[in-house]
Write an enzyme that holds these catalytic residues in place. Structure first.
Site, mmCIF file in Angstrom:
data_model
loop_
_atom_site.group_PDB
_atom_site.id
_atom_site.type_symbol
_atom_site.label_atom_id
_atom_site.label_comp_id
_atom_site.label_asym_id
_atom_site.label_seq_id
_atom_site.Cartn_x
_atom_site.Cartn_y
_atom_site.Cartn_z
ATOM 1 N N ASP A 1 -8.535 30.075 7.629
ATOM 2 C CA ASP A 1 -8.830 31.219 6.725
ATOM 3 C C ASP A 1 -7.971 32.207 6.388
ATOM 4 O OD1 ASP A 1 -11.376 30.132 7.739
ATOM 5 O OD2 ASP A 1 -12.156 31.931 8.932
ATOM 6 N N HIS B 1 -5.484 30.570 10.725
ATOM 7 C CA HIS B 1 -5.119 31.748 9.782
ATOM 8 C C HIS B 1 -4.032 31.457 8.949
ATOM 9 C CE1 HIS B 1 -8.218 33.717 12.144
ATOM 10 N NE2 HIS B 1 -8.757 34.140 10.832
#
Length: 218
Positions: free
Chosen positions: A9, A164
């Protein structure tokens, strides 16, 4: 043995996403990148999204700004714009299921995820909402997340892991994590556990009441 689906993400990031892509490619692994529209729009962002897509990774929508969980937005039209603005930008690269992941504000799975306008947009536009069942907080503890992630994977049959591709230093340990996971019996896959997909192509697969702010906006 356990199944493991990888997702990333908040990118793309020019100093980090190439490392992630190289690490995955070296091991023949595929993932899903839930990108931020404003980062794809920045110089080099679209090129990284194109590379990810060309190498077989899925491209999903993670809102435009990632500033406020959609369930906390009260301005009419703002939540829909966060979703649609990003989708318009990434549409040539986006997965056919129009994958969307809401912002959980730290991995929370609760009513902060969506407001009624956001849910209506996802339903009307035929999106697939992809949540998660493991968040090792790599952004907060870039040195320590690997063991936590491995423990989360070992605790359930099929893990949809949220990592991430951010400039925190965490992704320097991605290769070690992947190798340890493989040693411990991970079966890597690119699809999602059904329990993490409450909305598929604009149709409810599970009750989403717990993910939507009560009341109406706009």
């Amino acid at each position: 043995m356990f199944d493991l689906t990888l997702s990333f993400d908040n990118g793309p990031e020019p100093e980090v996403t190439p490392l992630v892509l190289d690490t995955l490619r070296a091991r023949g692994l595929l993932a899903t990148f839930f990108v931020l529209g404003r980062k794809v729009a920045q110089p080099g962002g679209m090129e990284l999204a194109r590379r990810s897509h060309a190498e077989g990774h899925h491209i999903g929508n993670h809102t435009w700004n990632h500033a406020t969980p959609l369930g906390e937005i009260t301005e009419p039209g703002a939540a829909a714009a966060e979703i649609r603005r990003t989708q318009e930008l990434i549409e040539p690269l986006a997965h056919p299921d129009r994958l969307f992941r809401p912002f959980g504000g730290g991995g929370n799975l609760d009513r902060r995820l969506l407001n009624p306008e956001a849910l209506g947009t996802l339903l009307d536009d035929g999106f697939t909402c992809v949540l998660w069942n493991a968040v090792p907080r790599d952004w907060a503890e870039p040195e320590e997340w690997c063991e936590r992630a491995l423990d989360q994977c070992a605790s359930q049959p099929w893990t949809l892991l949220v990592l991430h591709d951010l400039p925190t230093g965490a992704m320097a340990h991605l290769g070690r994590f992947l190798d340890l996971a493989a040693e411990r019996g991970a079966r890597f896959r690119q699809d999602f556990p059904p329990g993490c997909v409450p909305l598929r192509r604009g149709h409810l697969a599970h009750d989403m009441t717990g993910y939507v702010t009560a009341g109406a906006t706009g």
